[in-house]
Motif scaffolding. Sequence first.
Motif, PDB file in Angstrom:
ATOM      1  N   TYR A  75      -3.089  11.263  -9.295  1.00 46.69           N
ATOM      2  CA  TYR A  75      -3.984  10.296  -8.814  1.00 46.69           C
ATOM      3  C   TYR A  75      -5.521  10.576  -9.191  1.00 46.69           C
ATOM      4  N   PRO A  76      -5.914  11.968  -8.859  1.00 49.00           N
ATOM      5  CA  PRO A  76      -7.288  12.198  -8.911  1.00 49.00           C
ATOM      6  C   PRO A  76      -7.650  12.319 -10.446  1.00 49.00           C
ATOM      7  N   LEU A  77      -6.838  12.584 -11.424  1.00 49.32           N
ATOM      8  CA  LEU A  77      -6.763  12.693 -12.761  1.00 49.32           C
ATOM      9  C   LEU A  77      -7.126  11.225 -13.261  1.00 49.32           C
ATOM     10  N   ALA A  78      -6.156  10.440 -12.898  1.00 48.80           N
ATOM     11  CA  ALA A  78      -6.446   8.997 -12.978  1.00 48.80           C
ATOM     12  C   ALA A  78      -7.788   8.434 -12.713  1.00 48.80           C
ATOM     13  N   TRP A  79      -8.318   8.509 -11.682  1.00 52.85           N
ATOM     14  CA  TRP A  79      -9.486   8.102 -11.018  1.00 52.85           C
ATOM     15  C   TRP A  79     -10.727   8.729 -11.832  1.00 52.85           C
ATOM     16  N   TYR A  80     -10.420   9.963 -12.050  1.00 53.53           N
ATOM     17  CA  TYR A  80     -11.694  10.867 -13.032  1.00 53.53           C
ATOM     18  C   TYR A  80     -11.721   9.895 -14.382  1.00 53.53           C
ATOM     19  N   LEU A  81     -10.556   9.546 -15.223  1.00 49.61           N
ATOM     20  CA  LEU A  81     -10.767   9.030 -16.468  1.00 49.61           C
ATOM     21  C   LEU A  81     -11.239   7.747 -16.188  1.00 49.61           C
ATOM     22  N   ILE A  82     -10.873   6.848 -15.302  1.00 50.04           N
ATOM     23  CA  ILE A  82     -11.483   5.534 -14.977  1.00 50.04           C
ATOM     24  C   ILE A  82     -12.800   5.562 -14.565  1.00 50.04           C
ATOM     25  N   ALA A 131      -1.956   0.265  -7.614  1.00 49.55           N
ATOM     26  CA  ALA A 131      -0.353  -0.118  -8.152  1.00 49.55           C
ATOM     27  C   ALA A 131       0.061   0.256  -9.404  1.00 49.55           C
ATOM     28  N   VAL A 132      -0.858  -0.036 -10.489  1.00 45.78           N
ATOM     29  CA  VAL A 132      -0.546   0.275 -11.692  1.00 45.78           C
ATOM     30  C   VAL A 132      -0.523   1.447 -12.240  1.00 45.78           C
ATOM     31  N   ILE A 133      -1.242   2.335 -11.577  1.00 51.92           N
ATOM     32  CA  ILE A 133      -1.503   3.877 -11.703  1.00 51.92           C
ATOM     33  C   ILE A 133      -0.032   4.549 -10.985  1.00 51.92           C
ATOM     34  N   THR A 134       0.135   4.213  -9.844  1.00 50.68           N
ATOM     35  CA  THR A 134       1.432   5.012  -9.303  1.00 50.68           C
ATOM     36  C   THR A 134       2.521   4.343  -8.922  1.00 50.68           C
ATOM     37  N   MET A 135       2.801   2.864  -9.090  1.00 51.85           N
ATOM     38  CA  MET A 135       4.003   2.433  -8.706  1.00 51.85           C
ATOM     39  C   MET A 135       5.148   2.554  -9.774  1.00 51.85           C
ATOM     40  N   PRO A 136       4.652   2.804 -11.174  1.00 45.89           N
ATOM     41  CA  PRO A 136       5.605   3.012 -12.081  1.00 45.89           C
ATOM     42  C   PRO A 136       6.108   4.378 -12.162  1.00 45.89           C
ATOM     43  N   VAL A 137       5.307   5.186 -11.910  1.00 42.23           N
ATOM     44  CA  VAL A 137       5.589   6.649 -11.629  1.00 42.23           C
ATOM     45  C   VAL A 137       6.887   6.966 -10.380  1.00 42.23           C
ATOM     46  N   GLY A 138       6.346   6.084  -9.406  1.00 39.32           N
ATOM     47  CA  GLY A 138       7.302   6.317  -8.207  1.00 39.32           C
ATOM     48  C   GLY A 138       8.525   5.529  -8.539  1.00 39.32           C
ATOM     49  N   ALA A 139       8.647   4.357  -9.095  1.00 35.70           N
ATOM     50  CA  ALA A 139       9.792   3.638  -9.604  1.00 35.70           C
ATOM     51  C   ALA A 139      10.647   4.678 -10.506  1.00 35.70           C
ATOM     52  N   LEU A 140      10.136   5.457 -11.327  1.00 37.77           N
ATOM     53  CA  LEU A 140      10.766   6.095 -12.349  1.00 37.77           C
ATOM     54  C   LEU A 140      11.665   7.270 -11.397  1.00 37.77           C
ATOM     55  N   ILE A 141      11.059   7.678 -10.576  1.00 33.26           N
ATOM     56  CA  ILE A 141      11.826   8.756  -9.578  1.00 33.26           C
ATOM     57  C   ILE A 141      12.766   8.280  -8.481  1.00 33.26           C
ATOM     58  N   GLY A 142      12.196   7.170  -7.689  1.00 34.98           N
ATOM     59  CA  GLY A 142      13.132   6.673  -6.839  1.00 34.98           C
ATOM     60  C   GLY A 142      13.190   5.332  -6.760  1.00 34.98           C
ATOM     61  N   GLY A 143      13.113   4.583  -7.652  1.00 34.97           N
ATOM     62  CA  GLY A 143      13.328   2.993  -7.669  1.00 34.97           C
ATOM     63  C   GLY A 143      12.285   2.376  -6.690  1.00 34.97           C
ATOM     64  N   TRP A 144      12.642   1.288  -6.244  1.00 33.37           N
ATOM     65  CA  TRP A 144      11.702   0.538  -5.367  1.00 33.37           C
ATOM     66  C   TRP A 144      11.024   1.331  -4.233  1.00 33.37           C
ATOM     67  N   SER A 145      11.960   2.205  -3.555  1.00 38.43           N
ATOM     68  CA  SER A 145      11.531   2.984  -2.373  1.00 38.43           C
ATOM     69  C   SER A 145      10.562   3.893  -2.881  1.00 38.43           C
ATOM     70  N   GLY A 146      10.713   4.402  -4.096  1.00 37.64           N
ATOM     71  CA  GLY A 146       9.838   5.552  -4.440  1.00 37.64           C
ATOM     72  C   GLY A 146       8.537   4.932  -5.087  1.00 37.64           C
ATOM     73  N   ALA A 147       8.649   3.686  -5.457  1.00 36.84           N
ATOM     74  CA  ALA A 147       7.441   2.810  -5.650  1.00 36.84           C
ATOM     75  C   ALA A 147       6.543   2.581  -4.806  1.00 36.84           C
ATOM     76  N   TRP A 148       7.105   2.089  -3.716  1.00 32.90           N
ATOM     77  CA  TRP A 148       6.363   1.933  -2.457  1.00 32.90           C
ATOM     78  C   TRP A 148       5.706   3.219  -1.643  1.00 32.90           C
ATOM     79  N   SER A 149       6.471   4.311  -2.005  1.00 33.12           N
ATOM     80  CA  SER A 149       5.906   5.555  -1.299  1.00 33.12           C
ATOM     81  C   SER A 149       4.683   5.907  -2.218  1.00 33.12           C
ATOM     82  N   ASN A 197     -19.576  15.942 -12.625  1.00 34.78           N
ATOM     83  CA  ASN A 197     -19.139  15.998 -11.141  1.00 34.78           C
ATOM     84  C   ASN A 197     -18.857  14.725 -10.842  1.00 34.78           C
ATOM     85  N   TYR A 198     -17.654  13.960 -11.566  1.00 27.91           N
ATOM     86  CA  TYR A 198     -17.002  12.699 -11.447  1.00 27.91           C
ATOM     87  C   TYR A 198     -16.060  12.560 -10.050  1.00 27.91           C
ATOM     88  N   GLY A 199     -15.944  13.886  -9.735  1.00 30.35           N
ATOM     89  CA  GLY A 199     -14.781  13.806  -8.581  1.00 30.35           C
ATOM     90  C   GLY A 199     -15.408  13.479  -7.287  1.00 30.35           C
TER      91      GLY A 199
END
Length: 268
Positions: A75-82, A131-149, A197-199
């Motif tokens: 997440y910090p890396l994604a927000w850095y790039l954004i 949602a776009v950044i994190t849910m696909p990663v969570g879904a790949l790991i744990g399905g819908w439960s992982g996506a919501w987590s 110092n984008y962080g």
Amino acid sequence: MSTLKTFLQNTTLLRKGRSYDLGKMNLTQLWAAYLTYPTILLYFALILLTAYLSLKDISNIWLSLIPIPVVVVIYPLAWYLIHKYLLHGRLFYRNPLTASLWKRVHFDHHQDPHLLEVLFGSPFNTVPTMAVITMPVGALIGGWSGAWSALSTALVMTCIYEFFHCIQHLAYKPRWNWVVYIKQLHVLHHFHDEDGNYGITNYLPDRLFKTFYREAKERPKSPYVFNLGYTIEEAKRYPWVMKKTGSPPRDKPDPARAPKKDELSKRA
């Protein structure tokens, strides 16, 4: 008891229309504003909702928990790039379709870094991005439960991120050395050179991509630190942000709001 009374008094003042000006607020007033601010309350509600949905769809506890540390890392890396390539990029203000978005999301914040109303991003922009950044990663790991987590984790991190972001613009000297440190780094980003110092709480991506700097003396002062390159000349060529603002872009802060030189150079 007296602390609670003060908190309630400050909350009442804020609800009556007192300005959310971090440059004029103390820590108690910040807590009152933060814990009653609609965007933060929405994030709190979404955290509960996404945590519930994760538990509801759970089939394997570990596959639902693994996305949490994964999101903490990515997440910090994604927000850095954004932050670096979109919010500080010049493409958005040069397009009439995205100029208003760029103005609201980041230009207004650099024009007046102490204004709480523009420090928080609009949930209509932030939540879909999370949602776009994190849910696909969570879904790949744990399905819908992982996506919501994963989304729930991003929302928690955003709440933490936004609180410390407020602290960094607050008229308050933190007692915790780490907060003093990150506040100094963020002040440099806003008042010395925006191309670094984008962080906010995590500066590891800055170190990895060579955009980290500790003191003002390490690099020259940027002429665009306050307007992000949207100068008077640029505004004449691409007027949509200026029209929305109602005035030309400013290239320096109000002297009363600018940090003292020692705040840009002292070490934590």
